[in-house]
Design a protein around this motif. Sequence first.
Motif, PDB file in Angstrom:
ATOM      1  N   UNK A 272       0.844  -1.169   0.000  1.00 25.26           N
ATOM      2  CA  UNK A 272       0.000   0.000   0.000  1.00 25.26           C
ATOM      3  C   UNK A 272       0.893   1.238   0.000  1.00 25.26           C
ATOM      4  N   UNK A 273       0.485   2.264  -0.741  1.00 20.83           N
ATOM      5  CA  UNK A 273       1.184   3.544  -0.749  1.00 20.83           C
ATOM      6  C   UNK A 273       0.162   4.657  -0.855  1.00 20.83           C
ATOM      7  N   UNK A 274       0.310   5.670  -0.032  1.00 27.11           N
ATOM      8  CA  UNK A 274      -0.565   6.825  -0.086  1.00 27.11           C
ATOM      9  C   UNK A 274       0.043   7.857  -1.033  1.00 27.11           C
ATOM     10  N   UNK A 275      -0.768   8.381  -1.932  1.00 30.25           N
ATOM     11  CA  UNK A 275      -0.334   9.445  -2.837  1.00 30.25           C
ATOM     12  C   UNK A 275      -1.464  10.443  -2.981  1.00 30.25           C
ATOM     13  N   UNK A 276      -1.131  11.711  -3.074  1.00 30.17           N
ATOM     14  CA  UNK A 276      -2.152  12.752  -3.253  1.00 30.17           C
ATOM     15  C   UNK A 276      -2.601  12.827  -4.699  1.00 30.17           C
ATOM     16  N   UNK A 277      -3.825  13.312  -4.889  1.00 29.62           N
ATOM     17  CA  UNK A 277      -4.379  13.564  -6.212  1.00 29.62           C
ATOM     18  C   UNK A 277      -4.847  15.011  -6.209  1.00 29.62           C
ATOM     19  N   UNK A 278      -4.224  15.836  -7.038  1.00 30.27           N
ATOM     20  CA  UNK A 278      -4.541  17.258  -7.104  1.00 30.27           C
ATOM     21  C   UNK A 278      -5.539  17.516  -8.214  1.00 30.27           C
ATOM     22  N   UNK A 279      -6.588  18.261  -7.900  1.00 27.45           N
ATOM     23  CA  UNK A 279      -7.593  18.621  -8.890  1.00 27.45           C
ATOM     24  C   UNK A 279      -7.511  20.116  -9.186  1.00 27.45           C
ATOM     25  N   UNK A 280      -7.422  20.434 -10.472  1.00 25.83           N
ATOM     26  CA  UNK A 280      -7.423  21.800 -10.956  1.00 25.83           C
ATOM     27  C   UNK A 280      -8.627  21.956 -11.877  1.00 25.83           C
ATOM     28  N   UNK A 281      -9.015  23.169 -12.180  1.00 28.46           N
ATOM     29  CA  UNK A 281     -10.109  23.360 -13.140  1.00 28.46           C
ATOM     30  C   UNK A 281      -9.561  23.452 -14.557  1.00 28.46           C
ATOM     31  N   UNK A 282      -8.524  24.259 -14.767  1.00 28.82           N
ATOM     32  CA  UNK A 282      -7.958  24.412 -16.115  1.00 28.82           C
ATOM     33  C   UNK A 282      -6.456  24.625 -16.102  1.00 28.82           C
ATOM     34  N   UNK A 283      -5.793  24.534 -14.971  1.00 25.39           N
ATOM     35  CA  UNK A 283      -4.375  24.886 -14.888  1.00 25.39           C
ATOM     36  C   UNK A 283      -3.456  23.723 -14.546  1.00 25.39           C
ATOM     37  N   UNK A 284      -3.923  22.513 -14.711  1.00 21.36           N
ATOM     38  CA  UNK A 284      -3.119  21.346 -14.340  1.00 21.36           C
ATOM     39  C   UNK A 284      -1.784  21.322 -15.095  1.00 21.36           C
ATOM     40  N   UNK A 285      -1.829  21.522 -16.398  1.00 30.40           N
ATOM     41  CA  UNK A 285      -0.599  21.453 -17.191  1.00 30.40           C
ATOM     42  C   UNK A 285       0.405  22.514 -16.750  1.00 30.40           C
ATOM     43  N   UNK A 286      -0.083  23.726 -16.490  1.00 34.51           N
ATOM     44  CA  UNK A 286       0.803  24.793 -16.027  1.00 34.51           C
ATOM     45  C   UNK A 286       1.386  24.461 -14.656  1.00 34.51           C
ATOM     46  N   UNK A 287       0.566  23.900 -13.774  1.00 32.13           N
ATOM     47  CA  UNK A 287       1.032  23.534 -12.438  1.00 32.13           C
ATOM     48  C   UNK A 287       2.113  22.458 -12.522  1.00 32.13           C
ATOM     49  N   UNK A 288       1.891  21.441 -13.329  1.00 33.31           N
ATOM     50  CA  UNK A 288       2.884  20.373 -13.454  1.00 33.31           C
ATOM     51  C   UNK A 288       4.200  20.912 -14.017  1.00 33.31           C
ATOM     52  N   UNK A 289       4.126  21.802 -14.994  1.00 31.89           N
ATOM     53  CA  UNK A 289       5.336  22.432 -15.537  1.00 31.89           C
ATOM     54  C   UNK A 289       6.064  23.242 -14.470  1.00 31.89           C
ATOM     55  N   UNK A 290       5.303  23.951 -13.646  1.00 27.01           N
ATOM     56  CA  UNK A 290       5.873  24.729 -12.550  1.00 27.01           C
ATOM     57  C   UNK A 290       6.601  23.809 -11.565  1.00 27.01           C
ATOM     58  N   UNK A 291       5.975  22.692 -11.198  1.00 23.12           N
ATOM     59  CA  UNK A 291       6.607  21.771 -10.256  1.00 23.12           C
ATOM     60  C   UNK A 291       7.868  21.146 -10.860  1.00 23.12           C
ATOM     61  N   UNK A 292       7.872  20.905 -12.156  1.00 28.14           N
ATOM     62  CA  UNK A 292       9.084  20.420 -12.815  1.00 28.14           C
ATOM     63  C   UNK A 292      10.189  21.470 -12.727  1.00 28.14           C
ATOM     64  N   UNK A 293       9.859  22.734 -13.029  1.00 34.55           N
ATOM     65  CA  UNK A 293      10.858  23.807 -12.976  1.00 34.55           C
ATOM     66  C   UNK A 293      11.376  24.028 -11.552  1.00 34.55           C
ATOM     67  N   UNK A 294      10.553  23.730 -10.557  1.00 38.87           N
ATOM     68  CA  UNK A 294      10.989  23.835  -9.164  1.00 38.87           C
ATOM     69  C   UNK A 294      11.958  22.718  -8.790  1.00 38.87           C
ATOM     70  N   UNK A 295      12.015  21.662  -9.602  1.00 38.81           N
ATOM     71  CA  UNK A 295      12.938  20.571  -9.351  1.00 38.81           C
ATOM     72  C   UNK A 295      12.353  19.412  -8.561  1.00 38.81           C
ATOM     73  N   UNK A 296      11.025  19.343  -8.485  1.00 38.19           N
ATOM     74  CA  UNK A 296      10.397  18.258  -7.722  1.00 38.19           C
ATOM     75  C   UNK A 296      10.392  16.922  -8.465  1.00 38.19           C
TER      76      UNK A 296
END
Length: 139
Positions: A1-25
């Motif tokens: 078993x592993x717990x993982x979060x699921x983030x819900x956006x209305x229209x900005x998911x792609x931008x958020x994921x790109x931001x998290x990549x640029x942050x180095x996550x």
Amino acid sequence: MQLANYLFFTTTCEQALGFYERCGLGRTVEILRHGENGMPVHNEAMRGRIMHARFEGPGVLFFASDNHDAEPMRGSAHILMMDDHTQTDTLFGKLADGGRITTPLGMQPWGDYYGKLTDRFGVQWMLNCAIASRRDSTA
């Protein structure tokens, strides 16, 4: 078993994921889009937006998507357990860019270097760097 979060956006998911990549996550390792490759479209405004994504990095795993009925995120936060003071400062600064710091980074009563913020996409992050020696909890 592993717990993982699921983030819900209305229209900005792609931008958020790109931001998290640029942050180095980490990076987005899987993307399914509404209306592509046989994926259903329940709302035409969502066509081409992210239906499901998987994001991975060292010690990081979460999922995310755009949903027309997504509610603002509240009552949950990602906590990153850090082990380097400089990396904590750097990552905190990157995640805070365009967001709101709710607890500035600093030494806390429990002996760790900690801060909390809400990023530009409404996601709460807590960074905790255990740089002080641990007290014996049985004492």
